[in-house]
Write a protein that holds these residues in place. Structure first.
Motif, PDB file in Angstrom:
ATOM      1  N   LEU A  18      -0.889 -10.152   1.778  1.00  0.00           N
ATOM      2  CA  LEU A  18       0.028  -8.715   2.935  1.00  0.00           C
ATOM      3  C   LEU A  18       0.619  -9.550   3.715  1.00  0.00           C
ATOM      4  CD1 LEU A  18      -3.162  -7.283   4.820  1.00  0.00           C
ATOM      5  CD2 LEU A  18      -1.975  -6.529   2.688  1.00  0.00           C
ATOM      6  N   LEU A  19       2.023  -8.854   4.090  1.00  0.00           N
ATOM      7  CA  LEU A  19       3.461  -9.096   4.448  1.00  0.00           C
ATOM      8  C   LEU A  19       3.094  -9.016   5.524  1.00  0.00           C
ATOM      9  CD1 LEU A  19       5.838  -7.640   1.749  1.00  0.00           C
ATOM     10  CD2 LEU A  19       5.380 -10.160   1.579  1.00  0.00           C
ATOM     11  N   ALA A  20       4.186  -9.594   6.850  1.00  0.00           N
ATOM     12  CA  ALA A  20       3.791  -9.174   8.126  1.00  0.00           C
ATOM     13  C   ALA A  20       3.911  -8.366   8.380  1.00  0.00           C
ATOM     14  CB  ALA A  20       4.928  -9.955   8.976  1.00  0.00           C
ATOM     15  N   ASP A  21       4.256  -7.160   7.936  1.00  0.00           N
ATOM     16  CA  ASP A  21       4.581  -6.003   8.560  1.00  0.00           C
ATOM     17  C   ASP A  21       2.794  -4.436   8.171  1.00  0.00           C
ATOM     18  OD1 ASP A  21       4.612  -4.830   5.189  1.00  0.00           O
ATOM     19  OD2 ASP A  21       6.886  -4.476   5.300  1.00  0.00           O
ATOM     20  N   GLY A  22       2.273  -6.232   7.295  1.00  0.00           N
ATOM     21  CA  GLY A  22       0.976  -4.959   6.866  1.00  0.00           C
ATOM     22  C   GLY A  22       0.996  -4.955   5.537  1.00  0.00           C
ATOM     23  N   THR A  23       2.287  -4.582   5.008  1.00  0.00           N
ATOM     24  CA  THR A  23       1.861  -4.095   3.457  1.00  0.00           C
ATOM     25  C   THR A  23       1.688  -5.089   2.119  1.00  0.00           C
ATOM     26  OG1 THR A  23       4.945  -4.953   2.995  1.00  0.00           O
ATOM     27  CG2 THR A  23       4.270  -2.252   3.800  1.00  0.00           C
ATOM     28  N   GLU A  24       1.380  -4.264   0.848  1.00  0.00           N
ATOM     29  CA  GLU A  24       1.408  -5.447   0.269  1.00  0.00           C
ATOM     30  C   GLU A  24       1.958  -5.284  -1.127  1.00  0.00           C
ATOM     31  OE1 GLU A  24      -2.354  -4.782  -3.267  1.00  0.00           O
ATOM     32  OE2 GLU A  24      -3.106  -4.399  -1.755  1.00  0.00           O
ATOM     33  N   PRO A  25       2.735  -6.560  -1.456  1.00  0.00           N
ATOM     34  CA  PRO A  25       4.192  -7.155  -2.114  1.00  0.00           C
ATOM     35  C   PRO A  25       3.514  -6.260  -3.532  1.00  0.00           C
ATOM     36  CG  PRO A  25       3.191  -9.006  -1.661  1.00  0.00           C
ATOM     37  CD  PRO A  25       2.252  -7.884  -0.702  1.00  0.00           C
ATOM     38  N   GLY A  26       4.540  -6.354  -3.949  1.00  0.00           N
ATOM     39  CA  GLY A  26       4.947  -6.275  -5.534  1.00  0.00           C
ATOM     40  C   GLY A  26       4.693  -7.208  -6.188  1.00  0.00           C
ATOM     41  N   ALA A  56       3.846 -13.797   2.499  1.00  0.00           N
ATOM     42  CA  ALA A  56       2.951 -13.825   2.678  1.00  0.00           C
ATOM     43  C   ALA A  56       2.138 -13.992   4.087  1.00  0.00           C
ATOM     44  CB  ALA A  56       1.821 -13.909   1.375  1.00  0.00           C
ATOM     45  N   THR A  57       1.836 -13.130   4.951  1.00  0.00           N
ATOM     46  CA  THR A  57       1.461 -13.417   6.044  1.00  0.00           C
ATOM     47  C   THR A  57      -0.545 -13.824   6.231  1.00  0.00           C
ATOM     48  OG1 THR A  57       1.134 -11.666   7.168  1.00  0.00           O
ATOM     49  CG2 THR A  57       2.767 -13.185   7.524  1.00  0.00           C
ATOM     50  N   SER A  58      -1.004 -13.242   5.219  1.00  0.00           N
ATOM     51  CA  SER A  58      -2.644 -12.877   5.717  1.00  0.00           C
ATOM     52  C   SER A  58      -3.040 -13.045   3.700  1.00  0.00           C
ATOM     53  CB  SER A  58      -3.119 -11.675   6.455  1.00  0.00           C
ATOM     54  OG  SER A  58      -2.127 -11.023   6.158  1.00  0.00           O
ATOM     55  N   MET A  59      -3.985 -13.101   3.748  1.00  0.00           N
ATOM     56  CA  MET A  59      -5.060 -12.305   2.476  1.00  0.00           C
ATOM     57  C   MET A  59      -6.417 -11.706   2.340  1.00  0.00           C
ATOM     58  SD  MET A  59      -6.922 -16.456   1.170  1.00  0.00           S
ATOM     59  CE  MET A  59      -4.767 -16.509   0.611  1.00  0.00           C
ATOM     60  N   ARG A  68      -9.353  -2.814  -1.035  1.00  0.00           N
ATOM     61  CA  ARG A  68      -8.933  -3.648  -0.877  1.00  0.00           C
ATOM     62  C   ARG A  68      -9.728  -3.783   0.262  1.00  0.00           C
ATOM     63  NH1 ARG A  68      -7.181  -3.826  -5.054  1.00  0.00           N
ATOM     64  NH2 ARG A  68      -4.585  -3.772  -5.477  1.00  0.00           N
ATOM     65  N   GLY A  69     -10.103  -5.540   0.313  1.00  0.00           N
ATOM     66  CA  GLY A  69     -10.995  -6.056   1.302  1.00  0.00           C
ATOM     67  C   GLY A  69      -9.975  -5.401   3.017  1.00  0.00           C
ATOM     68  N   GLU A  70     -11.112  -5.331   3.974  1.00  0.00           N
ATOM     69  CA  GLU A  70     -10.365  -4.427   4.927  1.00  0.00           C
ATOM     70  C   GLU A  70     -10.477  -5.325   6.239  1.00  0.00           C
ATOM     71  OE1 GLU A  70     -12.458  -2.018   7.773  1.00  0.00           O
ATOM     72  OE2 GLU A  70     -13.008  -0.765   5.501  1.00  0.00           O
ATOM     73  N   ARG A  71     -11.293  -7.168   5.847  1.00  0.00           N
ATOM     74  CA  ARG A  71     -10.592  -7.902   7.011  1.00  0.00           C
ATOM     75  C   ARG A  71     -10.041  -9.180   5.966  1.00  0.00           C
ATOM     76  NH1 ARG A  71     -15.752 -11.591   7.907  1.00  0.00           N
ATOM     77  NH2 ARG A  71     -15.396 -11.840   4.771  1.00  0.00           N
TER      78      ARG A  71
END
Length: 193
Positions: A18-26, A56-59, A68-71
């Motif tokens: 996930l990017l910093a804005d919470g979106t999943e990049p292509g 990406a800031t998180s996985m 998609r996982g919630e955590r």
């Protein structure tokens, strides 16, 4: 790196980001030189922010079925060793994917114990025979295919007779995706003997 579980091929798992804005990049595209082909990747480690790639800031866990996982688990790029990507801890996303697969498996139709035992014993026996008697194993597989085809045809036609909801119901019962369930039903419904 991806995760797989036997009998659940349509549920291949991997690390999603996930990017910093919470979106999943292509996917990230790689120009391999002259030509029109561009390699694409969604591997977590390509989202470094370098070379105009998204950062990406998180996985989290992701599955080929769309789950998609919630955590979310933070990515500290300073701790990622490019020479040894496997050393970076991705156990959190993997555990979430495994829980997802456990839930898929729990919703699937259980086999009767006697059938499960019979299949296990058959698998074991064929494994014992395959090295020394491969022709015997091929003969047994041929017999099994004939049996499978005849019963699969009848079962698929029963299930497909339900106008609405057959494919989603089959997908849930078999622990697969709707696309894979539809393919399976079409394959078995129109077998020619």
């Amino acid at each position: 790196m991806s995760w797989k579980r036997e009998r659940y091929e349509s549920h291949e798992g991997a690390v999603g980001v996930l990017l910093a804005d919470g979106t999943e990049p292509g996917p990230v595209s790689f120009d391999m030189g002259s030509g029109t082909y561009f390699h694409e990747s969604t591997d977590w480690w390509v989202y470094t922010g370098e070379l105009r790639r998204p950062t990406a800031t998180s996985m989290r866990g992701r599955c080929a079925c769309g789950w998609r996982g919630e955590r979310e688990f933070p990515i500290d790029w300073a701790k990622v060793d490019r020479a040894d990507l496997a050393a970076f801890d991705v156990s959190g996303p993997q555990r979430d994917w495994e829980v997802h697969l456990d839930e898929v498996e729990a919703r699937s139709v259980p086999l009767p114990l006697d059938v499960a035992d019979l299949l296990k014993r058959l698998h074991k026996r064929l494994d014992e025979l395959v090295d020394d008697h491969p022709l015997t194993v091929l003969r047994a597989v041929g017999e099994l295919e004939t049996t499978v085809d005849s019963f699969a045809l009848v079962a698929a036609r029963y299930v497909s007779g339900e106008k609405d909801g057959a494919v989603p119901r089959v997908a849930a019962a078999l622990g697969t995706t709707e696309k894979a369930a539809g393919t399976l039903l079409r394959r078995y419904r129109y077998l020619d003997f």
